[in-house]
Scaffold this motif. Structure first.
Motif, PDB file in Angstrom:
ATOM      1  N   ILE A 269       0.833  -1.198   0.000  1.00  0.00           N
ATOM      2  CA  ILE A 269       0.000   0.000   0.000  1.00  0.00           C
ATOM      3  C   ILE A 269       0.870   1.251   0.000  1.00  0.00           C
ATOM      4  CG2 ILE A 269      -0.211   0.155   2.534  1.00  0.00           C
ATOM      5  CD1 ILE A 269      -3.251   0.871   1.874  1.00  0.00           C
ATOM      6  N   CYS A 270       0.427   2.271  -0.704  1.00  0.00           N
ATOM      7  CA  CYS A 270       1.127   3.560  -0.716  1.00  0.00           C
ATOM      8  C   CYS A 270       0.089   4.661  -0.828  1.00  0.00           C
ATOM      9  CB  CYS A 270       2.132   3.641  -1.859  1.00  0.00           C
ATOM     10  SG  CYS A 270       1.384   3.602  -3.502  1.00  0.00           S
ATOM     11  N   SER A 271       0.519   5.901  -0.585  1.00  0.00           N
ATOM     12  CA  SER A 271      -0.399   7.044  -0.608  1.00  0.00           C
ATOM     13  C   SER A 271      -0.121   7.914  -1.826  1.00  0.00           C
ATOM     14  CB  SER A 271      -0.252   7.869   0.669  1.00  0.00           C
ATOM     15  OG  SER A 271       1.106   8.226   0.878  1.00  0.00           O
ATOM     16  N   GLU A 272      -1.154   8.620  -2.282  1.00  0.00           N
ATOM     17  CA  GLU A 272      -1.049   9.498  -3.445  1.00  0.00           C
ATOM     18  C   GLU A 272      -1.558  10.891  -3.079  1.00  0.00           C
ATOM     19  OE1 GLU A 272      -3.395   7.805  -6.508  1.00  0.00           O
ATOM     20  OE2 GLU A 272      -2.010   6.160  -6.934  1.00  0.00           O
ATOM     21  N   ASP A 273      -1.048  11.906  -3.771  1.00  0.00           N
ATOM     22  CA  ASP A 273      -1.562  13.284  -3.649  1.00  0.00           C
ATOM     23  C   ASP A 273      -1.612  13.736  -2.196  1.00  0.00           C
ATOM     24  OD1 ASP A 273      -1.978  13.211  -6.401  1.00  0.00           O
ATOM     25  OD2 ASP A 273      -3.985  12.403  -6.171  1.00  0.00           O
ATOM     26  N   VAL A 274      -0.467  13.639  -1.509  1.00  0.00           N
ATOM     27  CA  VAL A 274      -0.440  13.982  -0.084  1.00  0.00           C
ATOM     28  C   VAL A 274       0.081  15.391   0.169  1.00  0.00           C
ATOM     29  CG1 VAL A 274      -0.178  11.599   0.624  1.00  0.00           C
ATOM     30  CG2 VAL A 274       1.853  12.942   0.153  1.00  0.00           C
ATOM     31  N   TYR A 282       2.261   2.823   5.841  1.00  0.00           N
ATOM     32  CA  TYR A 282       2.672   1.456   6.155  1.00  0.00           C
ATOM     33  C   TYR A 282       1.469   0.610   6.540  1.00  0.00           C
ATOM     34  CZ  TYR A 282       2.733   3.873  10.665  1.00  0.00           C
ATOM     35  OH  TYR A 282       2.422   4.653  11.739  1.00  0.00           O
ATOM     36  N   LEU A 283       1.582  -0.669   6.232  1.00  0.00           N
ATOM     37  CA  LEU A 283       0.553  -1.639   6.577  1.00  0.00           C
ATOM     38  C   LEU A 283       0.782  -2.103   8.007  1.00  0.00           C
ATOM     39  CD1 LEU A 283      -1.799  -3.516   5.588  1.00  0.00           C
ATOM     40  CD2 LEU A 283      -0.014  -5.156   4.952  1.00  0.00           C
ATOM     41  N   ARG A 284      -0.203  -1.873   8.894  1.00  0.00           N
ATOM     42  CA  ARG A 284      -0.057  -2.289  10.291  1.00  0.00           C
ATOM     43  C   ARG A 284      -0.355  -3.771  10.451  1.00  0.00           C
ATOM     44  NH1 ARG A 284       0.816   1.388  14.181  1.00  0.00           N
ATOM     45  NH2 ARG A 284       0.449   3.592  13.750  1.00  0.00           N
ATOM     46  N   HIS A 285      -1.473  -4.203   9.935  1.00  0.00           N
ATOM     47  CA  HIS A 285      -1.776  -5.627  10.043  1.00  0.00           C
ATOM     48  C   HIS A 285      -2.942  -5.994   9.136  1.00  0.00           C
ATOM     49  CE1 HIS A 285      -5.307  -4.819  12.633  1.00  0.00           C
ATOM     50  NE2 HIS A 285      -4.550  -3.902  13.188  1.00  0.00           N
ATOM     51  N   ILE A 286      -3.054  -7.287   8.871  1.00  0.00           N
ATOM     52  CA  ILE A 286      -4.182  -7.869   8.138  1.00  0.00           C
ATOM     53  C   ILE A 286      -4.949  -8.710   9.144  1.00  0.00           C
ATOM     54  CG2 ILE A 286      -4.883  -9.408   6.262  1.00  0.00           C
ATOM     55  CD1 ILE A 286      -2.251  -8.723   4.869  1.00  0.00           C
ATOM     56  N   ASP A 287      -6.208  -8.387   9.372  1.00  0.00           N
ATOM     57  CA  ASP A 287      -6.917  -9.088  10.438  1.00  0.00           C
ATOM     58  C   ASP A 287      -8.125  -9.885   9.951  1.00  0.00           C
ATOM     59  OD1 ASP A 287      -8.716  -6.185  11.807  1.00  0.00           O
ATOM     60  OD2 ASP A 287      -8.619  -7.049   9.811  1.00  0.00           O
ATOM     61  N   GLN A 288      -8.286  -9.978   8.645  1.00  0.00           N
ATOM     62  CA  GLN A 288      -9.386 -10.801   8.143  1.00  0.00           C
ATOM     63  C   GLN A 288      -9.150 -11.138   6.682  1.00  0.00           C
ATOM     64  OE1 GLN A 288     -12.113  -9.385   5.948  1.00  0.00           O
ATOM     65  NE2 GLN A 288     -12.840 -11.455   5.624  1.00  0.00           N
ATOM     66  N   ARG A 289      -9.341 -12.411   6.327  1.00  0.00           N
ATOM     67  CA  ARG A 289      -9.244 -12.852   4.942  1.00  0.00           C
ATOM     68  C   ARG A 289     -10.426 -13.770   4.658  1.00  0.00           C
ATOM     69  NH1 ARG A 289      -3.154 -13.455   3.750  1.00  0.00           N
ATOM     70  NH2 ARG A 289      -2.141 -12.897   5.695  1.00  0.00           N
TER      71      ARG A 289
END
Length: 321
Positions: A269-274, A282-289
């Motif tokens: 993941i990254c950010s645009e137009d900031v 930054y990706l903190r965590h993935i908590d559901q799939r």
């Protein structure tokens, strides 16, 4: 090694059926083993020429006949004539490729050997095949519906030409490309839109690009597509300030992505137009799939005084390290 009777051969005495049977396995298939028919190699086939003519570029087309693959197309560019404008309104003409332009191949005579080109179990005859073809295989069907429906089974639509009553030449008309696209196994299959994608049930590992949405997809579970990338616009509820770092940051942003990832995959993941200033995403965590979605938590920091009410994040499925 023993001789191979069939295709390939040491000369040019082979048929369209032999070529199709030999090379058709390289083309993308659906779950039932059916080849996806369509154009290989290019998208914009029909272009404006001059007067009331369009230019049809070279292309390769994969189709089926009596259950076996057939490879055809145009080996050189040609032109086709569009009808003059209607008295009122707009007429839609479809430029088609006539699949009957690839007729069955027959031998003019059998001088040596007892085999037929369509029988790979017998040695080939030495005579070259005689082929009767249409001049180009390009047909213009006037007044067809917007999605080129209702055409004869042997006509594969390439493009729709919209001819307004005010048109003075082909330059005043618009062209929409509607050809079905296919690809070799391992390549990306191009689809016009979701309706086009849903008509094809892929095998696991097939990759696709949706032109209407400008998004990539892949097949993780046979028969269904999953989105591989996308954008999310996030409205920031509150900026927080850290004296120790002199940075503004936001609390975890939680997104539910419209995709499912496997246990061997992750999200980039990254950010645009900031705006101005250093920023960190930054990706903190993935908590559901599962169930067609993936929920993630994202962190974001910026060292300038932020004024943006929203931040756009771009995400992509990647292989986990």
């Amino acid at each position: 090694m023993p001789a191979l009777y069939g295709f390939p051969r040491p000369d040019y005495a082979f048929t369209a059926r032999e070529v199709g049977l030999s090379l058709g396995g390289l083309v993308v298939h659906d779950m039932k083993g059916n080849i996806r028919p369509g154009v290989i190699g290019r998208q914009n086939i029909v272009l404006k020429a001059s007067g009331w003519q369009v230019r049809v570029c070279q292309f390769a087309y994969v189709s089926t006949r009596q259950g076996y693959p057939v490879l055809g197309g145009l080996d050189q560019a040609t032109t086709a004539t569009i009808g003059t404008p209607p008295a009122s309104g707009t007429r839609t003409d479809t430029v088609c490729y006539d699949l009957d332009a690839i007729p069955p191949v027959s031998l003019s005579s059998v001088e040596e050997g007892s085999g037929s080109p369509d029988d790979p179990d017998q040695p080939p005859a030495s005579s070259l095949p005689v082929v009767d073809r249409l001049a180009t295989g390009i047909v213009v069907v006037p007044g067809t519906p917007a999605r080129a429906t209702g055409l004869a089974a042997n006509l594969a639509p390439l493009a729709i030409v919209n001819v307004p009553s005010s048109a003075k030449s082909i330059n005043d008309c618009s062209i929409s490309h509607v050809a079905a696209y296919t690809a070799l196994v391992g390549s990306v299959v191009v689809f016009h839109d979701k309706q086009d994608m849903d008509s094809f049930k892929p095998w696991q590992g097939t990759r696709a690009y949706n032109m209407a949405l400008d998004q990539f997809y892949s097949c993780l579970n046979p028969g269904s597509w999953r989105q591989d990338s996308g954008r999310i616009s996030y409205k920031i509820p509150k900026w927080m300030y850290s004296n120790s770092t002199a940075r503004h940051y936001m609390a975890n942003a939680v997104f539910t992505l419209p995709t499912t990832i496997s246990t061997t995959e992750s999200i980039q993941i990254c950010s645009e137009d900031v705006g101005s200033g250093y920023c960190k995403t930054y990706l903190r965590h993935i908590d559901q799939r599962g169930n067609g979605t993936t929920r993630i938590a994202v962190g974001f920091e910026q060292d300038a005084n932020p004024t943006l009410p929203t931040v756009t994040f771009t995400w992509k499925v990647i292989q986990a390290r």
